[in-house]
Every structure is written in structure tokens, then in C-alpha cells.
Scaffold this active site. Structure first.
Site, PDB file in Angstrom:
ATOM      1  CB  THR A  91      49.018 -37.321  17.330  1.00  0.00           C
ATOM      2  OG1 THR A  91      48.648 -36.014  16.870  1.00  0.00           O
ATOM      3  CG2 THR A  91      49.658 -37.143  18.701  1.00  0.00           C
ATOM      4  CE1 TYR A  99      45.377 -37.080  21.292  1.00  0.00           C
ATOM      5  CE2 TYR A  99      46.388 -35.468  19.819  1.00  0.00           C
ATOM      6  CZ  TYR A  99      45.826 -36.723  20.033  1.00  0.00           C
ATOM      7  OH  TYR A  99      45.730 -37.606  18.994  1.00  0.00           O
TER       8      TYR A  99
HETATM    9  N1  UFG Z   1      39.421 -25.088  11.065  1.00  0.00           N
HETATM   10  C1  UFG Z   1      38.614 -24.011  10.770  1.00  0.00           C
HETATM   11  N2  UFG Z   1      37.291 -24.079  11.118  1.00  0.00           N
HETATM   12  C2  UFG Z   1      36.749 -25.168  11.724  1.00  0.00           C
HETATM   13  C3  UFG Z   1      37.588 -26.283  12.012  1.00  0.00           C
HETATM   14  C4  UFG Z   1      38.921 -26.203  11.674  1.00  0.00           C
HETATM   15  O1  UFG Z   1      39.073 -23.008  10.234  1.00  0.00           O
HETATM   16  O2  UFG Z   1      35.533 -25.170  12.018  1.00  0.00           O
HETATM   17  C5  UFG Z   1      40.855 -25.053  10.669  1.00  0.00           C
HETATM   18  C6  UFG Z   1      41.830 -25.140  11.821  1.00  0.00           C
HETATM   19  O3  UFG Z   1      42.098 -23.875  12.351  1.00  0.00           O
HETATM   20  C7  UFG Z   1      43.032 -25.795  11.138  1.00  0.00           C
HETATM   21  C8  UFG Z   1      42.391 -26.705  10.080  1.00  0.00           C
HETATM   22  O4  UFG Z   1      41.092 -26.195   9.874  1.00  0.00           O
HETATM   23  O5  UFG Z   1      43.796 -24.831  10.456  1.00  0.00           O
HETATM   24  C9  UFG Z   1      42.267 -28.145  10.539  1.00  0.00           C
HETATM   25  O6  UFG Z   1      41.623 -28.204  11.803  1.00  0.00           O
HETATM   26  P1  UFG Z   1      41.074 -29.550  12.439  1.00  0.00           P
HETATM   27  O7  UFG Z   1      40.345 -29.190  13.687  1.00  0.00           O
HETATM   28  O8  UFG Z   1      40.349 -30.326  11.398  1.00  0.00           O
HETATM   29  O9  UFG Z   1      42.384 -30.370  12.764  1.00  0.00           O
HETATM   30  P2  UFG Z   1      43.675 -29.936  13.619  1.00  0.00           P
HETATM   31  O10 UFG Z   1      44.766 -29.686  12.632  1.00  0.00           O
HETATM   32  O11 UFG Z   1      43.387 -28.869  14.584  1.00  0.00           O
HETATM   33  O12 UFG Z   1      43.882 -31.243  14.504  1.00  0.00           O
HETATM   34  C10 UFG Z   1      44.439 -32.396  14.001  1.00  0.00           C
HETATM   35  C11 UFG Z   1      43.804 -33.615  14.666  1.00  0.00           C
HETATM   36  C12 UFG Z   1      44.167 -33.679  16.120  1.00  0.00           C
HETATM   37  C13 UFG Z   1      45.660 -33.593  16.274  1.00  0.00           C
HETATM   38  C14 UFG Z   1      46.169 -32.358  15.621  1.00  0.00           C
HETATM   39  C15 UFG Z   1      47.656 -32.260  15.691  1.00  0.00           C
HETATM   40  O13 UFG Z   1      42.409 -33.573  14.507  1.00  0.00           O
HETATM   41  O14 UFG Z   1      43.692 -34.888  16.673  1.00  0.00           O
HETATM   42  O15 UFG Z   1      45.802 -32.357  14.244  1.00  0.00           O
HETATM   43  O16 UFG Z   1      48.043 -30.944  15.813  1.00  0.00           O
HETATM   44  F1  UFG Z   1      46.017 -33.560  17.556  1.00  0.00           F
END
Ligand code: UFG
Length: 329
Positions: free
Chosen positions: A117, A141
Site C-alpha cells: 500500500t 496498517y
Molecule cells: N474523502 C472525503 N470524504 C469522504 C471520503 C474521503 O473528503 O467521505 C477524502 C479523503 O479525505 C481523501 C480522499 O477523499 O482526501 C480519498 O479518501 P479515501 O478514504 O477514499 O482513501 P484514502 O486516501 O484515505 O485511503 C487509501 C486507501 C487505504 C490506504 C490509504 C493509503 O483506501 O486503504 O489510501 O494512505 F491505506
């Protein structure tokens, strides 16, 4: 020749199992079905319900199924949960991976592809992040996955064993043929949540922070279509089976989209305005996470087919609609 796919009933795993079945490979899926679904895989794949930490079960499978390669997806993947319950993550992701790697070594399985990841980078100092950037995970994680990468590196030095660790950026979308997709209830991924909000399954979607140091203030991510990611695994398997050395490679497209850009894409694809709320930052979210991708292109000769945000959103939305029908039955 058989591929053992752990966690093959999950989101990314099931896409790989379909891709392998599409090209006539024999596949055994080992999944405890704690978060995956038995219906997510093709009928020709053998499903064994069980734990990847079960040594006797691994011995039986590796002795009797003619396994020559392992693709290891099984694990726990919720970042905030890993902060609250780190030992669960070190148990499921690190300790159990050790069992699986040990079984591979015991039985002479020489090719191992591992789901890693972007979380191993933490808050990257360089964007796009190259594979040799500083590895400084900010969550258990990310640490639990990095520890498995380290085990693989050391085992490959000591034994006749080669691996590929693929560091996924933001995986999204669904099988273009509509056979599987992201089906986890309560998933927090932006594109899934936005599709659910459009379909009325959630009252609104919240933007987690609009004061980041990014062009429009919202978080930037490298969204990769899950079908292209599955293809990268197939190429990684072929490469290892062909005798190539171990490899660590980022999986992304090398370009980022902000939260606002993603929401605009969803509005373009659906033709409807989303119920959007601006809220505070989510703990632990980096401002920008984008992959440097020259290595995956050079080493795997990977040619993404679905590198288009509206296409990713369209496939994710089609899957959400299919899920509603499935859940009604
Ligand atoms: N976001 C929102 N609103 C939401 C959900 C997400 O604004 O309801 C934003 C987050 O703040 C982020 C972007 O959208 O800026 C993407 O968020 P996600 O939750 O879709 O994904 P992440 O980047 O947080 O997480 C991903 C993977 C994880 C992994 C991580 C590595 O889903 O499994 O990247 O940092 F660990």
C-alpha cells in the site's frame, strides 16, 4: 500450475480471480469470508474457507493443489481501526503473512505477489512518490504492511524465493463486465461514498478538509481502476514465473485528482448535483498522495486500459446499482 489467491473473495482479490479465470488459469482461493463474498468469484475457482494463519491447512493446500505461485491479498485494511486496535493489524497482516511466507518456503513455492500500500510512505516528502522514498508509515496498517515487505525482502535473500510487492494507491471502480466490485458495507472510500450519496443510500457526502496545501484545498489522490490493478498482478505473476528478480512497484497512474474534482466527475456521470457538506480534516489524511510510475511501466510493461476518472466513476456507479438489486433479493 495453480495460483493460490488469499483474500480472493474481497474487492481487489475477486477482480484478480476473474482475470485469472478469464485466461484459463487454475485458481484456489483461500478466504475466511470475514469481509469477502463467496459469490464474488467465478464458479471455476476453488474456494477454501479458512484462515491464512492455519499452518496445517496451508500445508494441505500447498501439498495437494499443485500451487506454483501465491498472490496474497488477505488482511485487514481499515486505517482508523488499525490505530484503535494495532495488535489486530500486526496479527492479521504481519504474523499471518509470516505463516504464509513460511509455508511457501517449506513447499518450494517460488513466486509470491503481495498487496502492499501507499500507506508505507506515510506523508511522502516527494510527490509523486518514488519507490525509494522514505518509508515512514503513520498508521499501524501501513506499518503492518511494511513489516511484511521487509520479511519478503529478507526471505528472498535467504531462500530460492522471489516476490513482487505492489504498493496500491487509491483503488476504485469495478469490473467493466459487472461481475464484481467494492461490496463492503460501510466502506469509506470517496468514490463509493459519493455513488452511495447519489443513490440516496447516504444523506450527504462530507469533504474532509478544504484547507490543504493543494490547488483547490482538498485532498489529492491517485485513483487507479481496479481492473488495471488486477492486470498488473497478472503481469507480475508472469514476470516472476519467468524467473525475473524480486520487485517493489507503485500501482497508480501518476496523476492526482482532488476531492472536488472527483465529486465533479460523479456529478458529470450522474447528471445530478451531489448533497455535499464541507467538514474538518480526517485524522491522518495526507494532503497529496500520487505514485511515481516509471518502474511499473518499465518492469511489467503495464498498459492501463481504464485511466479515465469518469470511466472509473461510471463503473463504480454501475456496481453500486447492481448491489442494490442484489441486496433486495
Ligand atoms: N474523502 C472525503 N470524504 C469522504 C471520503 C474521503 O473528503 O467521505 C477524502 C479523503 O479525505 C481523501 C480522499 O477523499 O482526501 C480519498 O479518501 P479515501 O478514504 O477514499 O482513501 P484514502 O486516501 O484515505 O485511503 C487509501 C486507501 C487505504 C490506504 C490509504 C493509503 O483506501 O486503504 O489510501 O494512505 F491505506
Amino acid at each position: 500450475m495453480t495460483v493460490l489467491v488469499t483474500g480472493g473473495c474481497g474487492y481487489i482479490g475477486s477482480h484478480l480471480v476473474w482475470a485469472l479465470a478469464d485466461r484459463g488459469e487454475k485458481v484456489v482461493v483461500l478466504d475466511d469470508l470475514s469481509t469477502g463474498f463467496d459469490w464474488a468469484i467465478p464458479p471455476e475457482a476453488e474456494l477454501v474457507r479458512g484462515d491464512i494463519g492455519d499452518r496445517a491447512l496451508l500445508d494441505t493446500l500447498l501439498e495437494t493443489r499443485g500451487v506454483d505461485a501465491i498472490v496474497h491479498f488477505a488482511g485487514s485494511i481499515i486505517v482508523p481501526e488499525s490505530v484503535a486496535d494495532p495488535l489486530k493489524y500486526y496479527g492479521n497482516n504481519t504474523v499471518k503473512s509470516r505463516e504464509l511466507i513460511a509455508a511457501a518456503v517449506r513447499h518450494g513455492v517460488k513466486a509470491f505477489v503481495f498487496s502492499s500500500t501507499a500507506a508505507v510512505y506515510g506523508e511522502p516528502e516527494i510527490v509523486p512518490a518514488p519507490e525509494d522514498a522514505r518509508l515512514d508509515p503513520v498508521s499501524p496498517y501501513g506499518s503492518s504492511k511494511l513489516m511484511t515487505e521487509i520479511m519478503l525482502r529478507d526471505v528472498a535473500r535467504a531462500h530460492d524465493f522471489r516476490y513482487t510487492a505492489l504498493r496500491y494507491f487509491n483503488v476504485a471502480g469495478a469490473d467493466p463486465k459487472g461481475r464484481t466490485g467494492q461490496s463492503t458495507k460501510g466502506a469509506t472510500h470517496l468514490i463509493k461514498v459519493a455513488c452511495e450519496a447519489y443513490l440516496g443510500l447516504r444523506p450527504q457526502i462530507q469533504i474532509f478538509g478544504d484547507d490543504f496545501d493543494t490547488p483547490d484545498g482538498t485532498g489529492v489522490r491517485d485513483y487507479i481502476h481496479v481492473a488495471d490493478l488486477a492486470d498488473a498482478h497478472v503481469l507480475a505473476l508472469d514476470r516472476l514465473r519467468g524467473g525475473a528478480p524480486s520487485l517493489v512497484a507503485n500501482c497508480g497512474y501518476g496523476r492526482g485528482f482532488s476531492v472536488l474534482e472527483v465529486l465533479r466527475s460523479v456529478e458529470r456521470v450522474t447528471g445530478a448535483a451531489l448533497p455535499v457538506l464541507r467538514g474538518p480534516r480526517r485524522a491522518g489524511d495526507p494532503a497529496s498522495l500520487v505514485a511515481r510510475v516509471d518502474r511499473i511501466h518499465a518492469e511489467l510493461d503495464w498498459r492501463p486500459k481504464w485511466d479515465d476518472l469518469d470511466t472509473i466513476v461510471g463503473h463504480a456507479l454501475a456496481w453500486e446499482k447492481a448491489l442494490i438489486t442484489r441486496n433486495r433479493v
